[in-house]
Design a protein around this motif. Structure first.
Motif, PDB file in Angstrom:
ATOM      1  N   PHE A 196       0.798  -1.464  -0.371  1.00 46.43           N
ATOM      2  CA  PHE A 196       0.148   0.004   0.238  1.00 46.43           C
ATOM      3  C   PHE A 196       1.570   1.702  -0.206  1.00 46.43           C
ATOM      4  O   PHE A 196       0.400   2.060  -0.924  1.00 46.43           O
ATOM      5  CB  PHE A 196      -1.128  -0.009   1.485  1.00 46.43           C
ATOM      6  CG  PHE A 196      -2.144  -0.543   1.320  1.00 46.43           C
ATOM      7  CD1 PHE A 196      -3.385  -0.200  -0.056  1.00 46.43           C
ATOM      8  CD2 PHE A 196      -2.245  -1.942   1.640  1.00 46.43           C
ATOM      9  CE1 PHE A 196      -4.159  -1.548   0.281  1.00 46.43           C
ATOM     10  CE2 PHE A 196      -3.645  -2.840   1.919  1.00 46.43           C
ATOM     11  CZ  PHE A 196      -4.611  -2.330   0.593  1.00 46.43           C
ATOM     12  N   ALA A 198       1.043   3.975  -3.294  1.00 47.97           N
ATOM     13  CA  ALA A 198       0.949   5.523  -3.012  1.00 47.97           C
ATOM     14  C   ALA A 198       1.690   5.834  -3.699  1.00 47.97           C
ATOM     15  O   ALA A 198       1.704   6.838  -4.421  1.00 47.97           O
ATOM     16  CB  ALA A 198       0.078   5.349  -1.460  1.00 47.97           C
ATOM     17  N   ARG A 204      -7.377  -4.864  -1.780  1.00 43.50           N
ATOM     18  CA  ARG A 204      -6.056  -4.208  -2.551  1.00 43.50           C
ATOM     19  C   ARG A 204      -6.096  -4.974  -3.897  1.00 43.50           C
ATOM     20  O   ARG A 204      -5.995  -3.938  -4.691  1.00 43.50           O
ATOM     21  CB  ARG A 204      -4.263  -5.129  -2.054  1.00 43.50           C
ATOM     22  CG  ARG A 204      -3.423  -4.934  -2.450  1.00 43.50           C
ATOM     23  CD  ARG A 204      -2.123  -5.906  -2.669  1.00 43.50           C
ATOM     24  NE  ARG A 204      -2.506  -7.753  -2.602  1.00 43.50           N
ATOM     25  CZ  ARG A 204      -2.472  -8.614  -2.728  1.00 43.50           C
ATOM     26  NH1 ARG A 204      -1.361  -8.277  -1.425  1.00 43.50           N
ATOM     27  NH2 ARG A 204      -2.622  -9.686  -2.902  1.00 43.50           N
ATOM     28  N   VAL A 232      -7.907  -0.699  -5.092  1.00 42.43           N
ATOM     29  CA  VAL A 232      -5.929   0.134  -4.960  1.00 42.43           C
ATOM     30  C   VAL A 232      -5.361  -0.411  -6.125  1.00 42.43           C
ATOM     31  O   VAL A 232      -4.661   0.240  -7.654  1.00 42.43           O
ATOM     32  CB  VAL A 232      -5.346  -0.307  -3.832  1.00 42.43           C
ATOM     33  CG1 VAL A 232      -4.148  -0.384  -3.688  1.00 42.43           C
ATOM     34  CG2 VAL A 232      -6.034   0.192  -2.685  1.00 42.43           C
TER      35      VAL A 232
END
Length: 115
Positions: A4, A8, A89, A93
Motif C-alpha cells: 500500500f 501510494a 488491495r 487499489v
C-alpha cells in the motif's frame, strides 16, 4: 502494508513527475489535466463502455460456473461478503493504481513525445 505504501508513493510521485515534465516542455501552454486524461468531455461514454465490456467479459465464466455447479454455485459466494485488506488491495487499489500509472502517466508521455 508495504505494498500500500509503495503504491501510494508511486501514485503520488508519477503524476507529479509527468505534470512537471509536460508543463516544462510545453512552455506552460499545455493543459496538463487534459494530457493526463482527466476531463469532463465524453465522461459518460468513458465510464459506461468499459464497464459494460468488463461486465460482459466476466459474465461468461460466471454463467459457466453456475451451469456446471448447479446446486452449489452460489453457496461459495458467501466468502465475498468478508471484505479484508487483501480484497481491498486486489479489487480497489490495484486497478486504480494500474489505470493511474499506465494510462495517465505512460500513455500521456508517449502521446506528448509524438508516438
Amino acid at each position: 502494508m508495504k505494498r500500500f505504501i509503495s503504491m501510494a508513493f508511486c501514485c503520488i510521485v508519477s503524476p507529479i513527475c509527468v505534470i512537471v515534465y509536460i508543463y516544462y516542455y510545453s512552455g506552460g501552454k499545455a493543459n496538463v489535466l487534459t494530457w493526463l486524461g482527466i476531463s469532463t468531455e465524453g465522461l459518460i461514454s468513458a465510464l459506461i463502455f468499459p464497464l459494460g465490456l468488463t461486465a460482459t467479459l466476466f459474465c461468461g465464466p460466471l454463467v459457466d460456473y453456475a451451469l456446471n455447479n448447479r446446486g452449489e454455485a452460489f453457496e461459495s459466494l458467501e466468502g465475498l461478503m468478508e471484505f479484508d485488506l487483501k480484497m481491498i488491495r486486489n479489487f480497489i487499489v490495484a486497478p486504480f493504481a494500474e489505470e493511474l500509472v499506465f494510462r495517465t502517466c505512460i500513455l500521456s508521455l508517449l502521446v506528448f513525445g509524438g508516438w
